[in-house]
Motif scaffolding. Sequence first.
Motif, mmCIF file in Angstrom:
data_model
loop_
_atom_site.group_PDB
_atom_site.id
_atom_site.type_symbol
_atom_site.label_atom_id
_atom_site.label_comp_id
_atom_site.label_asym_id
_atom_site.label_seq_id
_atom_site.Cartn_x
_atom_site.Cartn_y
_atom_site.Cartn_z
ATOM 1 N N GLN A 136 45.025 78.978 11.441
ATOM 2 C CA GLN A 136 46.221 78.738 12.243
ATOM 3 C C GLN A 136 47.025 77.586 11.643
ATOM 4 O OE1 GLN A 136 47.185 80.674 14.848
ATOM 5 N NE2 GLN A 136 45.414 81.933 14.318
ATOM 6 N N ALA A 137 48.367 77.714 11.671
ATOM 7 C CA ALA A 137 49.225 76.705 11.052
ATOM 8 C C ALA A 137 50.459 76.433 11.903
ATOM 9 C CB ALA A 137 49.637 77.143 9.651
ATOM 10 N N VAL A 138 50.995 75.219 11.767
ATOM 11 C CA VAL A 138 52.241 74.849 12.429
ATOM 12 C C VAL A 138 53.111 74.098 11.433
ATOM 13 C CG1 VAL A 138 51.235 74.724 14.734
ATOM 14 C CG2 VAL A 138 51.274 72.679 13.296
ATOM 15 N N PHE A 139 54.410 74.149 11.658
ATOM 16 C CA PHE A 139 55.377 73.451 10.813
ATOM 17 C C PHE A 139 56.219 72.557 11.711
ATOM 18 C CE2 PHE A 139 59.553 73.134 8.734
ATOM 19 C CZ PHE A 139 59.178 72.623 7.507
ATOM 20 N N VAL A 140 56.253 71.252 11.418
ATOM 21 C CA VAL A 140 56.931 70.290 12.283
ATOM 22 C C VAL A 140 57.927 69.484 11.462
ATOM 23 C CG1 VAL A 140 56.673 68.354 13.864
ATOM 24 C CG2 VAL A 140 54.899 70.109 13.759
ATOM 25 N N GLN A 141 59.167 69.449 11.925
ATOM 26 C CA GLN A 141 60.211 68.651 11.283
ATOM 27 C C GLN A 141 61.095 67.964 12.332
ATOM 28 O OE1 GLN A 141 62.792 71.193 8.990
ATOM 29 N NE2 GLN A 141 63.331 72.486 10.734
ATOM 30 N N ASP A 142 60.513 67.677 13.481
ATOM 31 C CA ASP A 142 61.283 67.111 14.587
ATOM 32 C C ASP A 142 61.849 65.739 14.259
ATOM 33 O OD1 ASP A 142 60.037 69.314 15.550
ATOM 34 O OD2 ASP A 142 59.262 68.410 17.372
ATOM 35 N N SER A 143 61.062 64.930 13.560
ATOM 36 C CA SER A 143 61.432 63.540 13.328
ATOM 37 C C SER A 143 61.736 63.295 11.855
ATOM 38 C CB SER A 143 60.283 62.622 13.786
ATOM 39 O OG SER A 143 60.518 61.293 13.418
#
Length: 232
Positions: free
Chosen positions: A143-150
Motif C-alpha cells: 500500500q502506498a500514499v503520495f503527500v504534497q500538502d506542505s
Amino acid sequence: MEKLIQITSGRGPLECQWVVAKVLKIFLEEIKQHTIDYEIIHRENGDENLTLKSVTLLLKGKEINNFLKGWLGSICWMGKSTFRKLHKRSNWFIGIFELENLGKIDFNEKDIQFQTTRSQGSGGQNVNKVNTAVRATHMPTGQAVFVQDSRSQLENKKRSVLRLKEKVMGVYIQELERRVQETWTQHLQVQRGNPVRIFSGIDFKKNYKDTSFKKERNTLKNELKNYKNDLN
C-alpha cells in the motif's frame, strides 16, 4: 484491551439496514455509560438515507467483555416495514460480531519506504523545484500514499505515515468484513431463533427476553393446583 466489533445487516434487505443504524445509536449510548472508548473505523452506507449496511468499531477499555455479553449475536427487531407497507414479514435480524485476530494488525514505521520528489501542479518555485513531496510505501502490503500538502518535506513525511497507517488498517478491516459476509448465512441460521436482544416498534423499545421460564412454571403450577381441586 481492544476489540473490533462489527454491526452488520449481512445480506439482509433495506429494513435490516435501517435496524443497523438504530442499533448503532443505542449501542453507542450504552457505551457512554461504561468506561469504554470507541472509534468508528469503517462504515458502509445503506441503500437509503439514515441506513447502514455495516459499521466497524474499535473498542478500548477494561470492561469490554462484560459489556459485550449482552450484545454479541443476532439482534431482532419486531415491526412492520416502513419501506414496504404491504410486506408481511415482521421479524428482522441483524448481527453483531467480534472481528478476531486484531493482533495481526502489525504496522511498523520501519517497514515504510520513503521516496521524495517534486510536488506536482502550480504553486511557485518552492513547490516545483524542491523535493518536498513524499511517497510512502508499506512494504509488507504494498500500500502506498503520495503527500504534497506542505512545502515542508518533514511535515509531508509525518502526514504520509498517518495516512498510510489508515490505509493499511482499512484494507485489513475490509478483509475481516469479507470473511464475516461469507459466514453470515451460517450465523443467521444458527442464531436466528435465539437473539440476544429484541426491539420492537418504530420507537425501537427494548424487549427483554425472559429465559427463566418462570411464567411457564407458574402456569403449570396453577393448572396442577386447579386439577387437584377438581379431584377433591
